[in-house]
Design a protein around this motif. Structure first.
Motif, mmCIF file in Angstrom:
data_model
loop_
_atom_site.group_PDB
_atom_site.id
_atom_site.type_symbol
_atom_site.label_atom_id
_atom_site.label_comp_id
_atom_site.label_asym_id
_atom_site.label_seq_id
_atom_site.Cartn_x
_atom_site.Cartn_y
_atom_site.Cartn_z
ATOM 1 N N ASP A 126 3.846 13.876 -27.257
ATOM 2 C CA ASP A 126 4.629 12.636 -27.204
ATOM 3 C C ASP A 126 4.684 12.088 -25.776
ATOM 4 N N ILE A 127 4.862 12.988 -24.811
ATOM 5 C CA ILE A 127 4.899 12.573 -23.407
ATOM 6 C C ILE A 127 3.556 11.961 -23.007
ATOM 7 N N LEU A 128 2.478 12.626 -23.373
ATOM 8 C CA LEU A 128 1.148 12.100 -23.047
ATOM 9 C C LEU A 128 0.897 10.749 -23.720
ATOM 10 N N GLY A 129 1.469 10.555 -24.904
ATOM 11 C CA GLY A 129 1.364 9.262 -25.571
ATOM 12 C C GLY A 129 1.982 8.149 -24.730
ATOM 13 N N LYS A 130 3.095 8.456 -24.054
ATOM 14 C CA LYS A 130 3.717 7.471 -23.170
ATOM 15 C C LYS A 130 2.839 7.208 -21.950
ATOM 16 N N CYS A 131 2.212 8.254 -21.429
ATOM 17 C CA CYS A 131 1.302 8.080 -20.290
ATOM 18 C C CYS A 131 0.140 7.169 -20.680
ATOM 19 N N VAL A 132 -0.441 7.430 -21.836
ATOM 20 C CA VAL A 132 -1.559 6.621 -22.311
ATOM 21 C C VAL A 132 -1.120 5.169 -22.519
ATOM 22 N N ALA A 133 0.050 4.972 -23.110
ATOM 23 C CA ALA A 133 0.556 3.614 -23.339
ATOM 24 C C ALA A 133 0.766 2.873 -22.025
ATOM 25 N N CYS A 134 1.303 3.562 -21.041
ATOM 26 C CA CYS A 134 1.551 2.940 -19.735
ATOM 27 C C CYS A 134 0.231 2.561 -19.065
ATOM 28 N N HIS A 135 -0.721 3.482 -19.057
ATOM 29 C CA HIS A 135 -2.008 3.195 -18.421
ATOM 30 C C HIS A 135 -2.788 2.126 -19.181
ATOM 31 N N ALA A 136 -2.549 1.990 -20.483
ATOM 32 C CA ALA A 136 -3.199 0.934 -21.260
ATOM 33 C C ALA A 136 -2.560 -0.425 -20.990
ATOM 34 N N ALA A 137 -1.274 -0.427 -20.590
ATOM 35 C CA ALA A 137 -0.553 -1.680 -20.397
ATOM 36 C C ALA A 137 -0.564 -2.184 -18.957
ATOM 37 N N TYR A 138 -0.621 -1.267 -17.998
ATOM 38 C CA TYR A 138 -0.456 -1.647 -16.593
ATOM 39 C C TYR A 138 -1.589 -1.133 -15.721
ATOM 40 N N ARG A 139 -1.794 -1.849 -14.629
ATOM 41 C CA ARG A 139 -2.652 -1.356 -13.567
ATOM 42 C C ARG A 139 -1.971 -1.693 -12.247
ATOM 43 N N LEU A 140 -2.213 -0.845 -11.258
ATOM 44 C CA LEU A 140 -1.620 -1.035 -9.942
ATOM 45 C C LEU A 140 -2.662 -1.616 -8.993
ATOM 46 N N SER A 141 -2.275 -2.630 -8.277
ATOM 47 C CA SER A 141 -3.174 -3.239 -7.305
ATOM 48 C C SER A 141 -2.475 -3.309 -5.958
ATOM 49 N N PRO A 142 -3.227 -3.075 -4.906
ATOM 50 C CA PRO A 142 -2.616 -3.197 -3.578
ATOM 51 C C PRO A 142 -2.414 -4.667 -3.218
ATOM 52 N N ALA A 143 -1.318 -4.935 -2.519
ATOM 53 C CA ALA A 143 -1.080 -6.300 -2.028
ATOM 54 C C ALA A 143 -2.167 -6.642 -1.021
ATOM 55 N N ARG A 144 -2.624 -7.848 -1.090
ATOM 56 C CA ARG A 144 -3.660 -8.290 -0.151
ATOM 57 C C ARG A 144 -2.987 -8.839 1.101
ATOM 58 N N ASP A 145 -3.636 -8.690 2.218
ATOM 59 C CA ASP A 145 -3.089 -9.221 3.482
ATOM 60 C C ASP A 145 -2.895 -10.721 3.358
ATOM 61 N N GLY A 146 -1.728 -11.144 3.847
ATOM 62 C CA GLY A 146 -1.431 -12.571 3.846
ATOM 63 C C GLY A 146 -1.013 -13.099 2.503
ATOM 64 N N GLY A 147 -0.796 -12.219 1.509
ATOM 65 C CA GLY A 147 -0.410 -12.750 0.217
ATOM 66 C C GLY A 147 0.104 -11.698 -0.578
ATOM 67 N N PRO A 179 0.803 -1.237 0.000
ATOM 68 C CA PRO A 179 0.000 0.000 0.000
ATOM 69 C C PRO A 179 0.835 1.285 0.000
ATOM 70 N N ALA A 180 1.898 1.353 0.782
ATOM 71 C CA ALA A 180 2.717 2.573 0.823
ATOM 72 C C ALA A 180 3.406 2.823 -0.521
ATOM 73 N N ASP A 181 3.878 1.764 -1.166
ATOM 74 C CA ASP A 181 4.524 1.914 -2.480
ATOM 75 C C ASP A 181 3.511 2.345 -3.533
ATOM 76 N N ARG A 182 2.323 1.757 -3.473
ATOM 77 C CA ARG A 182 1.261 2.129 -4.419
ATOM 78 C C ARG A 182 0.882 3.593 -4.237
#
Length: 161
Positions: A140-161, A48-51
């Motif tokens: 061009d910079i915004l294109g990289k932002c869009v590409a990153c958000h299209a490729a990745y999503r951030l999820s919090p680590a779940r307790d115990g795993g 959670p802190a890293d996210r």
């Protein structure tokens, strides 16, 4: 005075230390793994802190883009440069080891390229004073932002795993 046997042990010990340091550096640089997300993007699971830290950085990017856009619309390239530089490579600061290890290499490379591109935008805005060039760089910079958000999503680590 060291004997030949002691010196040989020192070299072996040094070699082991160098190998372990190299392995740690590779682990730090290449980073984490992703999991297939339910929406087709690669899921990066973070403590959670890293996210929270990474999401705060993304909000900083968005704020800089807004500031650059507003400044360029007024033909104020000095302010656009200031806004861009605020999120350049100097803004990277101290990233926790836990976050560096959790992020995949491609994600880190893309993020660093955005920081570097903002530094270049700031330099060009100051030196060239060309509004259209600055807008192209921002696109061009915004294109990289869009590409990153299209490729990745951030999820919090779940307790115990």
């Amino acid at each position: 005075m060291a004997t030949k046997g002691n010196c040989s042990r020192c070299w072996w010990l040094l070699a082991i230390v160098v190998i372990l340091a190299g392995a740690a550096a590779v682990r730090l640089l290449t980073g984490g793994h992703t999991h297939p997300g339910s929406d087709g993007r690669a899921e990066i699971v973070l403590a959670p802190a890293d996210r929270d830290m990474l999401l705060a950085e993304m909000r900083g990017f968005l704020s800089a883009v807004q500031g650059i856009t507003a400044a360029v619309s007024r033909d104020d390239l000095a302010t656009a440069a200031q806004q861009a530089r605020g999120m350049g490579l100097a803004a990277v600061g101290q990233i926790p080891v836990s976050l560096m290890q959790a992020l995949p290499l491609e994600f880190k490379q893309l993020g660093n390229s955005v920081h570097a591109d903002l530094d270049q935008l700031a330099l060009d805005a100051e030196q060239l004073g060309d509004r259209d060039h600055t807008l192209r760089q921002l696109g061009d910079i915004l294109g990289k932002c869009v590409a990153c958000h299209a490729a990745y999503r951030l999820s919090p680590a779940r307790d115990g795993g």
